[in-house]
Design an enzyme around this catalytic site. Structure first.
Site: not given
Ligand code: UD1
Ligand code: CA
Length: 459
Positions: A8, A15, A100-101, A348, A383
């Protein structure tokens, strides 16, 4: 016994005060519902159905093909939610496990024991219960002559019932035919005007059937309704993950300050130092040392490498390399064996060859640096010209003078050298020196004259 799992997850989760559906909030790096689905799948159920308020691509992407979805368009209560799965299970014969999820601490081992317990008992349903010091908010288990007779919700509970510490976790195993037959009898005759799944228990008992209780610890049944509970659950899962690695040969000196997500893999004899965060699909080889104060996201660290005070994301560091202190290794970077990326260097989308060094204060982006290259302090690959990114190639054995600027695209040949402070705009052939700076001028007695001028002006 054939098994179907119904999870569910249609509740609004008001909340949480969030745009995101509650069960998609992350715990240990994954949406909380993924944890429940992962554990449920280990039971090898023939169906796994998730009840959602609204189907979305989001859920399909996250949970994949193992899960079937049904919508509960209006949230009329837990019995109504389970009822939405009925069309999918109309030909199914066996047990239905309801989860329950938003209860992500539940573990496969416990669920398996629950199934065994239920199959051995002759009960029509088994309810997962827990004894809590503070049971407020939960449905209470009402017993008569030690047998469960019904479940009363907090909102309908008398003062005496509120004092009961045995609570309903919301997880159940129940025969499918029985389940859907009794759900049809549930009426919304309560303060919330909702169809309560808990009423099914009372109906079974009223019809003379037995209901069993399977008790779990307070942790396993802990649900998330608010951000505060999300934080508490996150902390518990983190402790669990850390304990697992401690048992599997990993040293973690200060577990309180270490955060490890659930998909991280660590080989034995690694040391995870304080204030270190290992996230996503990170893999640490054996005998690594990571931290203190480091964050590794979706990256692979080879055996015997050492990372201190650094951030690494979507990168691969091969074995016996040293990263940091204070390095930033960004996506697409591969650092070769026995290499070094040192203090205040950023790399990078670059390849750094074996035994090459970027030891101090450099920026290396979109570069291919071969083996045995030394990059002098403060060197930068220029670059990006504001329109497109260009590549810098530095071949084997090159020696880069401090403060070299590489205006990409540019190639430095094998064993070539660049002079300190050079702005390199053209390729440097192999074995050559690339030097670009104006000749130095020395002005004799300059300092003396300056000093004299100063004393004169004071008089
Ligand atoms: C429910 C139980 C309570 C139990 C508690 C445990 C009922 C009536 N009460 O109360 O006995 O102690 O769980 O946490 O079952 N949901 C839907 N559709 C709905 C309503 C709920 O899918 O229409 C889902 C929610 O997403 C959630 C679960 O069902 O995953 C429980 O709903 P919630 O409203 O939190 O129930 P509680 O009032 O906590
Ligand atoms: Ca709840």
């Amino acid at each position: 016994m054939d098994l179907a799992v119904v999870i569910l997850a249609a509740g609004s989760g008001t909340r949480m005060k969030s745009k995101l559906p509650k069960v998609l909030h992350h715990v240990a790096g994954k949406p909380m519902v993924s944890h429940v689905v992962k554990e449920a799948l280990k039971l090898k159920p023939s169906r796994l159905i998730l009840v959602l308020a609204k189907e979305s691509e989001n859920f399909k992407e996250i949970l994949g093909d193992d899960v079937e979805f049904v919508e509960q368009k209006e949230q009329l209560g837990t019995a109504h939610a389970v009822g939405q799965a009925q069309p999918l299970l109309k030909d199914f014969k066996g047990n239905v496990l309801i989860l329950y999820g938003d209860t992500p601490l539940i573990q496969y081992q416990e669920l398996e024991k629950l199934n065994e317990f239920h199959n051995k008992s002759k009960a029509a349903a088994s309810v997962v219960t827990a004894k809590l010091d503070n049971p407020s908010g939960y449905g209470r288990i009402i017993r008569s002559d030690s047998k469960i007779v019904r479940i009363v919700e907090e909102k309908e509970a008398s003062e005496k019932e509120k004092a009961i510490q045995e609570i309903n976790s919301g997880m159940y195993v129940i025969d499918s035919r029985m389940l859907f037959e009794k759900i049809e009898k549930v009426q919304p005759d309560n303060n919330k005007k909702e169809y309560y799944l808990t009423d099914v228990i009372g109906i079974l008992v009223d019809e003379g059937l037995d209901v069993g209780a399977f008790e779990l610890g307070a942790e396993e049944v802990m649900g998330v309704n608010s951000r505060k509970e999300l934080a508490a659950v996150s902390r518990l899962i983190n402790q669990r993950i850390i304990n697992e690695w401690l048992e599997n040969g990993v040293t973690i000196n200060d577990p309180q300050t270490v955060y490890i997500e659930s998909d991280v893999q660590i080989e034995p004899d690694c040391v995870v130092q304080p204030h270190t965060f290992l996230k996503g699909n990170t893999k640490l080889g054996s005998d690594c040392e990571v931290g203190p104060f480091s964050q590794v996201i979706d990256s692979e660290i080879g055996d015997k490498s050492k990372i201190t005070f650094s951030v690494i994301e979507k990168a691969k560091i091969n074995s016996q390399s040293v990263i940091g202190p204070y390095s930033h290794i960004r996506p697409g970077t591969v650092v070769g064996e026995n290499s070094k990326i040192g203090a205040f260097s950023e790399v990078k989308n670059s390849q750094i060859g074996a035994r090459s060094k970027v030891p101090h204060l450099s920026y290396i982006g979109d570069a291919q640096i071969e083996e045995d290259v030394n990059i002098g302090a403060g060197s930068i690959t220029c670059n990006y010209d504001g329109v497109k990114k260009e590549k810098t190639v530095i071949k084997k054995g090159a020696f880069i003078g401090s403060d070299t600027m590489f205006v990409a695209p540019v190639t430095i040949g094998e064993n070539a050298v660049t002079g300190a402070g050079s702005v390199i705009t053209d390729d440097v052939p192999a074995n050559s020196l690339g030097l670009e700076r104006s000749e130095q001028k020395n002005i004799a007695d300059y300092a003396k004259r300056k000093k004299k001028k100063k004393t004169d002006s004071r008089q």
